[in-house]
Design a protein around this motif. Structure first.
Motif, PDB file in Angstrom:
ATOM      1  N   PRO A  24       0.790  -1.241   0.000  1.00  7.41           N
ATOM      2  CA  PRO A  24       0.000   0.000   0.000  1.00  7.41           C
ATOM      3  C   PRO A  24       0.817   1.283   0.000  1.00  7.41           C
ATOM      4  N   CYS A  25       2.139   1.208   0.045  1.00  9.55           N
ATOM      5  CA  CYS A  25       2.945   2.420   0.208  1.00  9.55           C
ATOM      6  C   CYS A  25       2.698   3.422  -0.914  1.00  9.55           C
ATOM      7  N   GLY A  26       2.662   2.950  -2.153  1.00  9.24           N
ATOM      8  CA  GLY A  26       2.462   3.850  -3.271  1.00  9.24           C
ATOM      9  C   GLY A  26       1.078   4.465  -3.290  1.00  9.24           C
ATOM     10  N   CYS A  93       2.114   7.216 -22.148  1.00 12.35           N
ATOM     11  CA  CYS A  93       2.612   7.805 -20.906  1.00 12.35           C
ATOM     12  C   CYS A  93       3.917   7.156 -20.466  1.00 12.35           C
ATOM     13  N   PHE A  94       4.895   7.965 -20.126  1.00  8.80           N
ATOM     14  CA  PHE A  94       6.073   7.472 -19.422  1.00  8.80           C
ATOM     15  C   PHE A  94       5.664   7.274 -17.967  1.00  8.80           C
ATOM     16  N   THR A  95       5.911   6.094 -17.425  1.00  8.55           N
ATOM     17  CA  THR A  95       5.234   5.664 -16.195  1.00  8.55           C
ATOM     18  C   THR A  95       6.215   5.373 -15.068  1.00  8.55           C
ATOM     19  N   PHE A  96       5.780   5.724 -13.860  1.00 13.43           N
ATOM     20  CA  PHE A  96       6.516   5.481 -12.621  1.00 13.43           C
ATOM     21  C   PHE A  96       5.652   4.568 -11.769  1.00 13.43           C
ATOM     22  N   SER A  97       6.155   3.373 -11.442  1.00 12.11           N
ATOM     23  CA  SER A  97       5.361   2.362 -10.747  1.00 12.11           C
ATOM     24  C   SER A  97       6.013   2.001  -9.418  1.00 12.11           C
ATOM     25  N   MET A  98       5.226   2.053  -8.330  1.00 14.49           N
ATOM     26  CA  MET A  98       5.767   1.860  -6.982  1.00 14.49           C
ATOM     27  C   MET A  98       5.420   0.497  -6.406  1.00 14.49           C
ATOM     28  N   HIS A  99       6.424  -0.110  -5.769  1.00 16.80           N
ATOM     29  CA  HIS A  99       6.286  -1.419  -5.132  1.00 16.80           C
ATOM     30  C   HIS A  99       6.977  -1.386  -3.778  1.00 16.80           C
ATOM     31  N   SER A 100       6.863  -2.476  -3.028  1.00 20.75           N
ATOM     32  CA  SER A 100       7.645  -2.681  -1.813  1.00 20.75           C
ATOM     33  C   SER A 100       8.028  -4.143  -1.753  1.00 20.75           C
ATOM     34  N   THR A 101       8.941  -4.478  -0.846  1.00 22.22           N
ATOM     35  CA  THR A 101       9.553  -5.799  -0.861  1.00 22.22           C
ATOM     36  C   THR A 101       9.760  -6.316   0.558  1.00 22.22           C
ATOM     37  N   GLN A 102       9.936  -7.626   0.689  1.00 22.01           N
ATOM     38  CA  GLN A 102      10.284  -8.224   1.977  1.00 22.01           C
ATOM     39  C   GLN A 102      11.787  -8.422   2.120  1.00 22.01           C
ATOM     40  N   SER A 103      12.561  -7.935   1.132  1.00 20.21           N
ATOM     41  CA  SER A 103      13.971  -8.316   1.092  1.00 20.21           C
ATOM     42  C   SER A 103      14.956  -7.194   1.346  1.00 20.21           C
ATOM     43  N   HIS A 104      14.574  -5.921   1.169  1.00 19.44           N
ATOM     44  CA  HIS A 104      15.578  -4.850   1.224  1.00 19.44           C
ATOM     45  C   HIS A 104      14.912  -3.554   1.649  1.00 19.44           C
ATOM     46  N   ALA A 105      15.489  -2.889   2.654  1.00 22.88           N
ATOM     47  CA  ALA A 105      14.873  -1.691   3.211  1.00 22.88           C
ATOM     48  C   ALA A 105      15.140  -0.444   2.385  1.00 22.88           C
ATOM     49  N   VAL A 150      10.052   1.286  -8.882  1.00 19.77           N
ATOM     50  CA  VAL A 150      10.872   1.475  -7.683  1.00 19.77           C
ATOM     51  C   VAL A 150      10.358   0.565  -6.573  1.00 19.77           C
ATOM     52  N   GLU A 151      11.296  -0.042  -5.872  1.00 20.26           N
ATOM     53  CA  GLU A 151      11.000  -0.740  -4.630  1.00 20.26           C
ATOM     54  C   GLU A 151      11.209   0.269  -3.513  1.00 20.26           C
ATOM     55  N   CYS A 152      10.134   0.622  -2.801  1.00 22.54           N
ATOM     56  CA  CYS A 152      10.175   1.750  -1.871  1.00 22.54           C
ATOM     57  C   CYS A 152      10.703   1.389  -0.485  1.00 22.54           C
ATOM     58  N   GLY A 153      10.783   0.109  -0.168  1.00 28.68           N
ATOM     59  CA  GLY A 153      11.227  -0.298   1.154  1.00 28.68           C
ATOM     60  C   GLY A 153      10.507  -1.551   1.581  1.00 28.68           C
ATOM     61  N   LEU A 154      10.563  -1.815   2.877  1.00 31.93           N
ATOM     62  CA  LEU A 154       9.994  -3.055   3.392  1.00 31.93           C
ATOM     63  C   LEU A 154       8.471  -2.993   3.397  1.00 31.93           C
ATOM     64  N   GLN A 155       7.882  -4.055   2.921  1.00 34.31           N
ATOM     65  CA  GLN A 155       6.445  -4.144   2.733  1.00 34.31           C
ATOM     66  C   GLN A 155       5.698  -3.858   4.033  1.00 34.31           C
ATOM     67  N   THR A 159       8.109   3.494   6.867  1.00 38.70           N
ATOM     68  CA  THR A 159       9.238   4.036   6.109  1.00 38.70           C
ATOM     69  C   THR A 159       9.017   3.877   4.608  1.00 38.70           C
ATOM     70  N   ALA A 160       8.489   2.734   4.186  1.00 38.05           N
ATOM     71  CA  ALA A 160       8.222   2.530   2.759  1.00 38.05           C
ATOM     72  C   ALA A 160       7.212   3.550   2.248  1.00 38.05           C
ATOM     73  N   ALA A 161       6.205   3.864   3.041  1.00 37.45           N
ATOM     74  CA  ALA A 161       5.212   4.860   2.643  1.00 37.45           C
ATOM     75  C   ALA A 161       5.852   6.240   2.521  1.00 37.45           C
ATOM     76  N   GLN A 162       6.717   6.584   3.467  1.00 38.05           N
ATOM     77  CA  GLN A 162       7.417   7.864   3.400  1.00 38.05           C
ATOM     78  C   GLN A 162       8.347   7.911   2.190  1.00 38.05           C
ATOM     79  N   ASN A 163       9.031   6.797   1.946  1.00 39.43           N
ATOM     80  CA  ASN A 163       9.916   6.733   0.778  1.00 39.43           C
ATOM     81  C   ASN A 163       9.126   6.885  -0.514  1.00 39.43           C
TER      82      ASN A 163
END
Length: 265
Positions: A24-26, A93-105, A150-155, A159-163
């Motif tokens: 949900p961060c993005g 459209c040139f696109t920016f897509s946001m994700h998060s991960t369980q592997s890297h902060a 972009v991987e924004c941070g830990l799922q 912090t991921a939401a702020q990133n």
């Protein structure tokens, strides 16, 4: 799928959030932009993609949306139909897509190829690395639409939401939607070379850190205590004990380091 726009005219820039319902961060970054409605210098399209999965707080309903592109309007799965609609919505459209991960902060970017555009834009984002998927892009959004992921941070983390908010605003500034300047950073570039699979087991362990080189002969993971040893040196990317059902992550090679002077050229 929720589609909104800030600014008048036909957008050539888009921001996508919520491709996965458990990331949900993005979505929070998009909602903040819609709440604030900042003054823009060119229009931008804002999309929250997989609303059904977000409501259920699951990664997907039927299949992984980011492996379902280009999709099919007559498909049997929710995500394949949604992929088709999303490609239509993002056309041009040139696109920016946001994700998060369980592997890297730390945030990092993923691109289909290291293009001139990627070399120019990604060093302006607050990310620690850029990863080229190389031969592992099948079914992903950027296989159909010119996209920086972009991987924004830990799922699930604050912090991921702020990133996600910082990353979105940096991207929109870099492409001229928001006024202001960005900061160019030194940026290591990696290319995926292999999938690191894991056997079915009850317990999994990962012994290495993402983007830190693993030497040949070093153990890097284990399934039920059975260690996997590196046959040759590699850089782990998206390595996690439980991030994916059947893989630990990916092996990568380090390609280069982009410097501010190189990006400016």
């Amino acid at each position: 799928m929720r589609v909104a726009q800030i600014g008048s005219g036909t957008p050539e820039i888009a921001v996508v959030a919520g491709v996965h319902g458990d990331e949900p961060c993005g979505v929070r970054a998009v909602e903040r932009l819609l709440d604030e409605r900042p003054t823009v210098e060119r229009p931008v399209k804002l999309i929250v993609a997989n609303e059904r999965a977000l409501e259920r707080q699951v990664r997907f309903v039927d299949e992984d949306l980011n492996r379902a592109f280009p999709g099919d309007p007559d498909a049997a799965t929710h995500e394949a139909q949604l992929a088709h609609r999303l490609v239509d919505e993002l056309e041009g459209c040139f696109t920016f897509s946001m994700h998060s991960t369980q592997s890297h902060a730390d945030p990092f970017a993923i691109v289909n190829s290291v293009s001139e555009t990627a070399n120019e834009l990604v060093p302006q984002l607050p990310v620690s690395a850029m990863v080229e998927t190389s031969n592992f892009a099948e079914g992903r959004l950027f296989s159909e639409i010119d996209t920086i992921e972009v991987e924004c941070g830990l799922q699930g983390s604050e912090t991921a939401a702020q990133n996600a908010d910082r990353l979105t605003r940096a991207f929109l500034t870099a492409v001229g939607v928001l006024p202001g300047d960005t900061v160019h950073r030194d940026l290591p570039v990696y290319r995926l070379t292999d999938v690191i699979r894991k056997a079915q087991a009850d317990t999994y362990e990962v012994f290495v850190d993402n983007f830190t080189e693993v030497e040949a002969g070093d153990p890097f993971a284990a399934a039920d205590g059975n260690e996997q040893v590196a046959e040759e040196a590699f850089y782990p990317v998206l390595m996690s004990s439980n991030g994916y059902r059947d893989v630990f992550g990916y092996a990568a090679e380090k390609v280069s380091v982009l410097t501010p002077s190189t990006a400016a050229d």
